[in-house]
Design an enzyme around this catalytic site. Structure first.
Site, PDB file in Angstrom:
ATOM      1  CG  ASN A  29     -22.372  -1.962  -7.585  1.00  0.00           C
ATOM      2  OD1 ASN A  29     -22.827  -2.956  -7.022  1.00  0.00           O
ATOM      3  ND2 ASN A  29     -21.145  -1.516  -7.350  1.00  0.00           N
ATOM      4  CG  ASP A  82      -2.135   0.869   1.051  1.00  0.00           C
ATOM      5  OD1 ASP A  82      -3.246   0.315   0.974  1.00  0.00           O
ATOM      6  OD2 ASP A  82      -1.974   2.112   0.961  1.00  0.00           O
ATOM      7  CE  LYS A  94     -18.454  -3.538  -8.681  1.00  0.00           C
ATOM      8  NZ  LYS A  94     -18.173  -4.075  -7.396  1.00  0.00           N
ATOM      9  CB  CYS A 115     -20.311   0.482  -4.608  1.00  0.00           C
ATOM     10  SG  CYS A 115     -18.893  -0.018  -3.627  1.00  0.00           S
TER      11      CYS A 115
HETATM   12  N1  SAJ Z   1     -30.003   0.155   0.345  1.00  0.00           N
HETATM   13  C1  SAJ Z   1     -31.337   0.534   0.361  1.00  0.00           C
HETATM   14  N2  SAJ Z   1     -32.283  -0.420   0.101  1.00  0.00           N
HETATM   15  C2  SAJ Z   1     -31.955  -1.707  -0.155  1.00  0.00           C
HETATM   16  C3  SAJ Z   1     -30.602  -2.092  -0.173  1.00  0.00           C
HETATM   17  C4  SAJ Z   1     -29.645  -1.127   0.074  1.00  0.00           C
HETATM   18  O1  SAJ Z   1     -31.680   1.690   0.588  1.00  0.00           O
HETATM   19  O2  SAJ Z   1     -32.871  -2.521  -0.357  1.00  0.00           O
HETATM   20  C5  SAJ Z   1     -28.966   1.157   0.582  1.00  0.00           C
HETATM   21  C6  SAJ Z   1     -28.070   0.838   1.770  1.00  0.00           C
HETATM   22  O3  SAJ Z   1     -28.672   1.244   2.971  1.00  0.00           O
HETATM   23  C7  SAJ Z   1     -26.826   1.616   1.428  1.00  0.00           C
HETATM   24  C8  SAJ Z   1     -26.750   1.503  -0.092  1.00  0.00           C
HETATM   25  O4  SAJ Z   1     -28.058   1.139  -0.515  1.00  0.00           O
HETATM   26  O5  SAJ Z   1     -26.947   2.976   1.789  1.00  0.00           O
HETATM   27  C9  SAJ Z   1     -25.750   0.496  -0.606  1.00  0.00           C
HETATM   28  O6  SAJ Z   1     -25.759  -0.658   0.203  1.00  0.00           O
HETATM   29  P1  SAJ Z   1     -25.705  -2.141  -0.385  1.00  0.00           P
HETATM   30  O7  SAJ Z   1     -25.695  -3.055   0.764  1.00  0.00           O
HETATM   31  O8  SAJ Z   1     -26.777  -2.336  -1.402  1.00  0.00           O
HETATM   32  O9  SAJ Z   1     -24.353  -2.189  -1.232  1.00  0.00           O
HETATM   33  P2  SAJ Z   1     -22.831  -1.768  -0.917  1.00  0.00           P
HETATM   34  O10 SAJ Z   1     -22.594  -0.435  -1.532  1.00  0.00           O
HETATM   35  O11 SAJ Z   1     -22.461  -1.948   0.493  1.00  0.00           O
HETATM   36  O12 SAJ Z   1     -22.068  -2.876  -1.812  1.00  0.00           O
HETATM   37  C10 SAJ Z   1     -22.372  -2.966  -3.195  1.00  0.00           C
HETATM   38  C11 SAJ Z   1     -22.702  -4.443  -3.502  1.00  0.00           C
HETATM   39  N3  SAJ Z   1     -23.267  -4.544  -4.833  1.00  0.00           N
HETATM   40  C12 SAJ Z   1     -24.379  -5.254  -5.076  1.00  0.00           C
HETATM   41  O13 SAJ Z   1     -25.028  -5.814  -4.220  1.00  0.00           O
HETATM   42  C13 SAJ Z   1     -24.806  -5.360  -6.506  1.00  0.00           C
HETATM   43  C14 SAJ Z   1     -21.434  -5.287  -3.355  1.00  0.00           C
HETATM   44  O14 SAJ Z   1     -21.701  -6.623  -3.748  1.00  0.00           O
HETATM   45  C15 SAJ Z   1     -20.320  -4.704  -4.239  1.00  0.00           C
HETATM   46  O15 SAJ Z   1     -19.123  -5.452  -4.134  1.00  0.00           O
HETATM   47  C16 SAJ Z   1     -20.044  -3.296  -3.747  1.00  0.00           C
HETATM   48  O16 SAJ Z   1     -21.246  -2.525  -3.940  1.00  0.00           O
HETATM   49  C17 SAJ Z   1     -18.913  -2.717  -4.552  1.00  0.00           C
HETATM   50  O17 SAJ Z   1     -17.789  -2.615  -4.028  1.00  0.00           O
HETATM   51  O18 SAJ Z   1     -19.113  -2.420  -5.739  1.00  0.00           O
END
Ligand code: SAJ
Length: 446
Positions: free
Chosen positions: A209, A31, A205, A259
């Site tokens: 998202n 890093d 990818k 993300c």
């Molecule tokens: N959220 C909602 N409603 C939902 C699900 C999530 O409001 O039903 C919000 C969460 O509270 C949060 C945001 O969305 O603020 C993102 O949270 P998340 O848990 O959906 O995703 P991340 O950002 O923590 O991780 C995502 C994931 N992508 C997918 O599920 C498609 C993860 O698998 C990826 O590796 C990561 O992005 C990344 O690094 O790209």
């Protein structure tokens, strides 16, 4: 077993390096941040992820994992550095990727494979990474390998998902992805798929998202429409999801993290067709305005009110505050306070297309709304966090912006006893409406 140099020891690079080491590979984690290196050398972790400490410690104990402040030659060079968002260009800032790849050039030899894991706009591996690596005089695909294998792990479940998730690998033109597939198959329980090329892998990818972001936006818009009809959105969504082909995600205060609010924009690198995606970003970012509307209705105006926002993390049970809806809400309330008392800024006021309230100047605060932020999981000196009990004391309303376990188990009587008025907006749907209403709360939820 292979030698691997992992570039970037963040929430993807560190667990990936430890995973490879735990599966017998000879791994060096590199890093550029010397503070991160120094802390890791003393078994201290710079971020919180369930199970990570034990996992990394095990890798160190196997003596197959070392931390280094310089790049080392290895059969595989894995790039797991961040790709920050450039809000003006609405695109990726590839500086870290470019620097990491540049650092590989002196160590590039025939037979080495370079794998980019960082999330990047389509075309980056071919058009940005390849030319830098070919400064070595070697040709990608012929003399050295080059592929994109995007990370897919969910913060909070990183260790489990590193092994369980399927992976998609796209090789640079002319390169056989087999060497990369082999490396990932050595620890992935899911299936490792080869797609046609690196650009396709980058695209896959991003649309994962984007799918999630757009679907959350649909749930969020449905929640705002339901409110107009006096319908409980969550109950309606639960009922709608009983249909075998309907599967709404959960509405909330908006979408945070590094993300989902960012990656959809990366799709615009080579296409100007983003419409639904653009609107979805705006819908998600405007949810804080909807929360403020709810507060305004319940409190009959916001002037002179004290509002406790519970939740600085971007989602439940993590300490990560990047692009957190809770922080965006606080800034928006402060911005509101600094303007006309009764004028709520809308999603279009300096907050278009996914930038949250990053433009809200800190010195605009100090108006007639007293906003306090609390989060027991977050250790952010710059956020002026208050302990939960202090935040609740004298509050006219609470907004729950994240479903941490600590918040889901709050007792309405204890909470109400500290407050000036009993008003709560549960943006995550974790509290029992009946219980809080019985305790005399005016209860709203998204
Ligand atoms: N959220 C909602 N409603 C939902 C699900 C999530 O409001 O039903 C919000 C969460 O509270 C949060 C945001 O969305 O603020 C993102 O949270 P998340 O848990 O959906 O995703 P991340 O950002 O923590 O991780 C995502 C994931 N992508 C997918 O599920 C498609 C993860 O698998 C990826 O590796 C990561 O992005 C990344 O690094 O790209």
């Amino acid at each position: 077993m292979n030698s691997v140099c992992v570039h970037g020891l963040g929430y993807v690079g560190l667990p990936t390096a430890a995973m490879l080491a735990n599966f017998g590979h000879d791994v060096v984690g590199y890093d550029t941040n010397t503070a991160v290196i120094e802390r890791l050398e003393q078994d201290e972790f710079h971020f919180d992820e369930p199970g990570l400490e034990a996992f990394v410690t095990r890798a160190f104990e196997r003596a197959t994992f070392e931390i280094s402040d310089e790049v080392v030659p290895a059969e595989y060079q894995l790039v797991c550095v961040p790709t920050p968002f450039d809000p003006d260009a609405k695109s990726a800032d590839l500086t870290h990727v470019e620097n990491a790849v540049d650092g590989i050039v002196p160590h590039l030899e025939a037979g080495v494979t370079v794998v980019l894991e960082s999330t990047v706009p389509p075309g980056t591996t071919e058009e940005v990474v390849r030319p830098i690596l070919e400064r070595s005089g070697l040709t990608a695909g012929e003399e050295f390998g080059l592929a994109h294998c995007p990370e897919t792990v969910l913060p909070g479940k990183v260790i489990a998902e590193l092994r369980a998730n399927d992976r998609v690998i796209g090789a640079a033109e002319g390169h056989d992805p087999q060497a990369t597939i082999q490396l990932y198959e050595s620890f992935v329980d899911g299936t490792v798929y080869a797609v046609e090329n690196a650009t396709a892998a980058e695209f896959v990818k991003l649309i994962q998202n984007t799918y999630r972001d757009v679907n959350i936006a649909l749930a969020n818009e449905v929640a705002t429409i339901a409110a107009d009809y006096g319908i409980d959105a969550r109950r309606a969504i639960d009922r709608a999801n009983l249909h075998p082909r309907v599967d709404f995600l959960a509405p909330g205060p908006g979408v945070g993290g590094h993300c989902l609010p960012i990656d959809p924009w990366f799709l615009s690198r080579g296409s100007d067709r983003l419409e639904l995606i653009r609107v979805a970003r705006r819908v998600n970012d405007s949810m804080v305005d909807f929360v403020i509307e709810q507060l305004e209705t319940e409190l009959e105006g916001l002037e002179s009110r004290r509002i406790a926002v519970l939740g600085a993390a971007y989602k439940a049970n993590v300490d990560d505050t990047r692009r957190s809806p809770g922080i965006r809400l606080v800034k928006r309330l402060e911005q509101t306070a600094a303007q006309q008392p009764d004028t709520i800024p809308t999603a279009n006021d300096g907050d278009r297309d996914g930038e949250g309230s990053r433009d809200s100047p800190a010195d605009e605060t100090g108006g007639s709304i007293d906003v306090v932020l609390s989060d027991p999981r977050v250790n952010g000196a710059d956020l002026e966090l208050q302990p939960v009990s202090g935040a609740l004391t004298g509050a006219d309303a609470i907004v729950l912006t994240v479903a941490h376990d600590e918040f889901a188990s709050l007792d309405p009587e204890d909470v109400g006893a500290r407050m000036n008025r009993r008003v709560i907006v549960d943006t995550r749907g974790v509290l029992d409406p009946q219980e809080w209403t019985n305790a005399g709360f005016r209860f709203r939820r998204i």
